[in-house]
Write a protein that holds these residues in place. Structure first.
Motif, mmCIF file in Angstrom:
data_model
loop_
_atom_site.group_PDB
_atom_site.id
_atom_site.type_symbol
_atom_site.label_atom_id
_atom_site.label_comp_id
_atom_site.label_asym_id
_atom_site.label_seq_id
_atom_site.Cartn_x
_atom_site.Cartn_y
_atom_site.Cartn_z
ATOM 1 N N GLY A 53 0.800 -1.220 0.000
ATOM 2 C CA GLY A 53 0.000 0.000 0.000
ATOM 3 C C GLY A 53 0.833 1.271 0.000
ATOM 4 O O GLY A 53 2.034 1.252 -0.296
ATOM 5 N N TYR A 54 0.170 2.345 0.369
ATOM 6 C CA TYR A 54 0.752 3.676 0.335
ATOM 7 C C TYR A 54 1.149 4.172 1.717
ATOM 8 O O TYR A 54 0.500 3.849 2.704
ATOM 9 N N MET A 55 2.179 4.990 1.762
ATOM 10 C CA MET A 55 2.510 5.797 2.926
ATOM 11 C C MET A 55 1.982 7.194 2.595
ATOM 12 O O MET A 55 2.097 7.636 1.451
ATOM 13 N N ILE A 56 1.402 7.856 3.570
ATOM 14 C CA ILE A 56 0.886 9.206 3.345
ATOM 15 C C ILE A 56 1.710 10.186 4.168
ATOM 16 O O ILE A 56 1.922 9.986 5.362
ATOM 17 N N PHE A 57 2.176 11.239 3.502
ATOM 18 C CA PHE A 57 2.965 12.295 4.126
ATOM 19 C C PHE A 57 2.253 13.625 3.925
ATOM 20 O O PHE A 57 1.639 13.859 2.891
ATOM 21 N N ARG A 58 2.352 14.506 4.891
ATOM 22 C CA ARG A 58 1.862 15.880 4.738
ATOM 23 C C ARG A 58 3.072 16.732 4.403
ATOM 24 O O ARG A 58 4.163 16.519 4.948
ATOM 25 N N TYR A 59 2.907 17.696 3.503
ATOM 26 C CA TYR A 59 4.014 18.601 3.194
ATOM 27 C C TYR A 59 3.496 20.020 2.993
ATOM 28 O O TYR A 59 2.315 20.228 2.692
ATOM 29 N N ALA A 60 4.390 20.979 3.191
ATOM 30 C CA ALA A 60 4.028 22.385 3.027
ATOM 31 C C ALA A 60 5.265 23.190 2.650
ATOM 32 O O ALA A 60 6.333 22.994 3.224
ATOM 33 N N PRO A 61 5.113 24.096 1.689
ATOM 34 C CA PRO A 61 6.214 25.006 1.376
ATOM 35 C C PRO A 61 6.523 25.895 2.575
ATOM 36 O O PRO A 61 5.624 26.309 3.306
ATOM 37 N N LYS A 62 7.807 26.142 2.787
ATOM 38 C CA LYS A 62 8.258 27.074 3.823
ATOM 39 C C LYS A 62 9.399 27.873 3.204
ATOM 40 O O LYS A 62 10.539 27.409 3.162
ATOM 41 N N GLY A 63 9.057 29.048 2.689
ATOM 42 C CA GLY A 63 10.041 29.830 1.946
ATOM 43 C C GLY A 63 10.430 29.074 0.688
ATOM 44 O O GLY A 63 9.572 28.621 -0.063
ATOM 45 N N GLU A 64 11.723 28.883 0.490
ATOM 46 C CA GLU A 64 12.224 28.134 -0.664
ATOM 47 C C GLU A 64 12.293 26.628 -0.404
ATOM 48 O O GLU A 64 12.623 25.861 -1.285
ATOM 49 N N ALA A 65 11.993 26.233 0.819
ATOM 50 C CA ALA A 65 12.069 24.815 1.209
ATOM 51 C C ALA A 65 10.672 24.204 1.278
ATOM 52 O O ALA A 65 9.664 24.899 1.137
ATOM 53 N N ILE A 66 10.638 22.906 1.497
ATOM 54 C CA ILE A 66 9.384 22.193 1.742
ATOM 55 C C ILE A 66 9.589 21.340 2.985
ATOM 56 O O ILE A 66 10.596 20.632 3.104
#
Length: 190
Positions: free
Chosen positions: A109-122
Motif C-alpha cells: 500500500g501507500y505511505m501518506i505524508f503531509r508537506y508544506a512550502p516554507k520559503g524556498e524549502a518544503i
C-alpha cells in the motif's frame, strides 16, 4: 508494510521516513493535482537532527509522481524508488507514496505524508503509527493493527475519502509527527 532503514542505502536523514514503521494505506488520498509542481525537481532532504542529507529526485510521470531516493554523500549509491500521487484537501498538501522494485511485495500500500512550502524549502511530516493504530482501535479508521511497540503495524483499509475526513480533524492532523527530528526539510538543488 514494515519499512526500515537499510544500512548503506541512504543517509541518516532517511530515518525520518523509514526507520520506524509507518502506517500503510490501501487507498491513496485524491484531490488537486496528482503531480504538484511545487515538489517536482531535485532536493536535498534532512531533519534538524541529522548530520547528512539524502537526495530526492521527484519527477512527474503519467498519473502522478516518481521519487528516487539516495544517499547524497555516496557516488553511485543504491536507490529506492517510489511511485504515487500528490493531493490537496482543504488547503493541506499530501503525498501518497509506495515503494516499487523487485523486492517489494505485490499489493504493498501507500505511505501518506503531509508537506508544506516554507520559503524556498518544503517541510514534510510523517504519520505516527501509534496515532493511526488508536484511530483504528476506536473505529475512526477501518483497518487492522498487529504487533506491539516498535513492531506495531497498522494497515488502513478505509477508502481515500474516509482517510481524508479523518485527516481533516484536529486528531487527524495531530497524528503527524512534529517532535525534534521528525520534520524533514527539503531544499532544492541544481
Amino acid at each position: 508494510m514494515k519499512i526500515r532503514l537499510v544500512p548503506g542505502v541512504v543517509a541518516a536523514g532517511l530515518a525520518v521516513l523509514l526507520s520506524a514503521c509507518v502506517p500503510e494505506f490501501a487507498n491513496p488520498l485524491s484531490g488537486g493535482a496528482p503531480a504538484d509542481p511545487a515538489i517536482i525537481g531535485s532536493w536535498s532532504a534532512k531533519s534538524e537532527t541529522d548530520d547528512e542529507a539524502m537526495r530526492l529526485d521527484i519527477t512527474a510521470v503519467e498519473g502522478g509522481i516518481q521519487m528516487i531516493m539516495r544517499d547524497s554523500s555516496e557516488e553511485g549509491a543504491e536507490e529506492i524508488t517510489f511511485k504515487g500521487t500528490t493531493a490537496e484537501i482543504d488547503g493541506v498538501r499530501y503525498a501518497n507514496l509506495t515503494p516499487v522494485g523487485e523486492e517489494v511485495a505485490a499489493g504493498t500500500g501507500y505511505m501518506i505524508f503531509r508537506y508544506a512550502p516554507k520559503g524556498e524549502a518544503i517541510e514534510v511530516w510523517t504519520l505516527d503509527v501509534k496515532a493511526i493504530a488508536a484511530a483504528i482501535d476506536t473505529g475512526k479508521l477501518a483497518g487492522t493493527n498487529s504487533g506491539t511497540g516498535i513492531d506495531l503495524q497498522s494497515k488502513v483499509s478505509a477508502d481515500g475519502a474516509a482517510v481524508a475526513a479523518f485527516l481533516a480533524t484536529p486528531e487527524g492532523q495531530a497524528a503527524f509527527r512534529s517532535g525534534p527530528g521528525d520534520v524533514l526539510t527539503m531544499t532544492r538543488v541544481p
